[in-house]
Design an enzyme around this catalytic site. Structure first.
Site, PDB file in Angstrom:
ATOM      1  CG  HIS A   1      23.784  -6.122 -12.504  1.00  0.00           C
ATOM      2  ND1 HIS A   1      22.932  -6.711 -11.597  1.00  0.00           N
ATOM      3  CD2 HIS A   1      23.753  -4.797 -12.263  1.00  0.00           C
ATOM      4  CE1 HIS A   1      22.405  -5.768 -10.843  1.00  0.00           C
ATOM      5  NE2 HIS A   1      22.886  -4.600 -11.215  1.00  0.00           N
TER       6      HIS A   1
ATOM      7  CG  ASP B   1      26.981   2.409 -13.399  1.00  0.00           C
ATOM      8  OD1 ASP B   1      26.289   3.431 -13.302  1.00  0.00           O
ATOM      9  OD2 ASP B   1      27.189   1.631 -12.463  1.00  0.00           O
TER      10      ASP B   1
END
Ligand code: ACO
Length: 435
Positions: free
Chosen positions: A313, A370
């Site tokens: 991320h 996700d």
């Protein structure tokens, strides 16, 4: 560059070309401070260069705080863990957009408003009829969202508080209808109209999975898990799609077009599309014999463009707190739906190997939101190409809150980055016969 006693200084000093310029320091409430470089160019001739904006603050914002090093996420100061445990998606939407948790009366009014705007204009059915049957639902959702502005010209009044409020309520109410109808179109089933006696997530499930020919009962645990997913996706400060919404909105385009642009930005596999990519990868691992380590090695190979979707991320360099909550929810949903999911098993093994591998540890790559969300959507029965539509429904209140904050801020100007030009220097046009 110096800042006298950085913790308390109001300015930092930048030595540049023998000159010292003062850069005001802007203090955040959680210690996330910034150098205000707005006047740097007029004072020195220099701009700052930051491709990908990894070190650039585009706004001061009071909506969402996240600390990527410590894995903290709060909406309006409330920890995501508490909201996930105790709140509902519509209450969180109210909190994000209007700034405070609603009283009972405020919440009832908001829920009633949203519930009574769920129908989309009947003429919009023709939009759905015109798209090819295999259109990606994100394309249909983005088109339908901007298409709604044609029916509601009051949305152009972006400085009229009443017009903004009704536009906000319409968007939150109608996005699930658009999303569900884009799915029905793809599978050739009749569109199912909203049911205002159902809760927000339950209504979405009903519009997705009910058919006129037989009864469909919404599984309460599944609706609860979907509501939770929507909460976890509801805002994430200045991510790519939110920045897109702000940028488009800064031109004073109406809210429907700004949100439609955000939906398009979310579609990409490096952003909201990653949940679809995760399931594709897990399926490939299973089809390939289930050798998890081989796929981790593939992700580490610098000569292979493959990256492990759902890992890493831009901001979190620690556990994404949403991923931790989602993993537990995935376990519950798989139990509630009775799905014995081989992919969940593979996902857990992938996570285990990656988290003990030096490549991932040294780069601080952890599962992101996700990694497990796709498994929940899959267990609920959503096809892969619908996952990102669900993400968009969840992110909608965040986009709206950020748009509203931007429009109401006296600091807002049209978003217009600069560049360092690296092309050809001035030269004369050459007629085509002489080239
Ligand atoms: N698998 C393998 N290696 C990775 C991964 C991954 N998923 N993510 C990053 N890396 C590696 C990079 O190759 C790079 O290695 P290097 O230093 O040897 O060159 C290093 O880790 C740093 O990665 P960057 O690409 O510089 O990180 P950036 O912040 O630009 O990218 C991103 C973040 C786009 C999320 C990236 O981690 C990625 O592509 N992940 C997979 C896609 C994904 O899951 N996206 C969803 C994000 S969450 C969201 O949008 C809702």
């Amino acid at each position: 560059m110096t800042a006298d006693s950085p913790a308390s200084a109001d300015v930092a000093h930048l030595d540049i070309g023998g000159e010292t310029v003062e850069l005001p320091i802007v203090r955040g409430t959680e210690g996330d401070d910034a150098l205000d470089i707005a006047k740097l160019r007029s004072q020195t001739g220099y701009i700052t260069l930051d491709p990908g904006y990894g070190n650039t603050g585009a706004a001061t914002s009071a909506i969402t705080f996240l600390d990527g090093e410590q894995g903290i996420l709060r909406y309006r100061g409330y920890p995501i863990e508490q909201l996930a445990e105790q709140s509902t998606f519509l209450e969180v939407a109210y909190l994000l957009i209007w700034g405070e948790l609603p009283t009972r009366e405020e919440l009832d009014r908001f829920v009633t408003e949203v519930t009574h705007h769920t129908l989309i204009r009947e003429e919009m059915r023709h939009f759905f009829d015109s798209f090819p049957h295999d259109a990606h639902p994100m394309a249909v959702l983005a088109s339908g969202t901007v298409g709604m502005s044609t029916f509601y010209p009051d949305s152009h009044e972006i400085f009229d508080a009443d017009a903004v409020e009704i536009t906000i309520n319409r968007l939150i109410a109608k996005l699930p209808t658009l999303a569900a109808w884009s799915f029905k179109k793809a599978i050739g089933q009749p569109y199912v109209y909203p049911r205002n006696d159902l809760g927000y997530a339950a209504n979405l499930l009903n519009m997705m999975f009910a058919v006129p020919s037989e009864a469909y009962e919404v599984n309460a645990q599944v609706a609860e898990a979907l509501d939770l997913l929507l909460i976890l996706h509801a805002d994430h400060e200045q991510n790519a799609s939110t920045s897109t919404v702000r940028l488009v909105g800064s031109t004073h385009a109406n809210l429907y077009s700004s949100i439609s642009a955000g939906i398009s930005a979310l579609w990409g596999p490096l952003h909201g599309g990653a949940n679809e990519a995760v399931i594709n990868t897990l399926e490939n691992v299973v089809a390939d014999g289930g050798d998890v380590k081989k796929w981790v090695d593939k992700a580490k190979d610098p000569d292979d463009p493959f990256r492990l979707p759902g890992f890493g991320h831009r901001v979190y360099k620690n556990h994404d707190p949403r991923a931790t909550i989602i993993k537990r929810a995935a376990e519950r949903v798989l139990k509630a739906t009775g799905a014995d999911d081989e992919l969940f098993d593979v996902a857990q093994r992938l996570e285990e190997i990656a988290l003990s591998d030096d490549y991932f540890i040294s780069r601080k790559l952890y599962p992101n939101v996700d990694f497990y969300s796709g498994l929940i959507y899959r267990a609920i029965g959503f096809p892969k190409n619908m996952f990102t539509n669900c993400f968009a429904i969840g992110r909608l209140p965040g986009w709206i809150a950020q748009w509203k904050e931007m429009i109401e801020s006296p600091e807002t100007k049209i978003g217009r980055p600069r560049q360092v030009y690296s092309g050809a220097q001035a030269r004369d046009y050459v007629p085509i016969e002489q080239r």
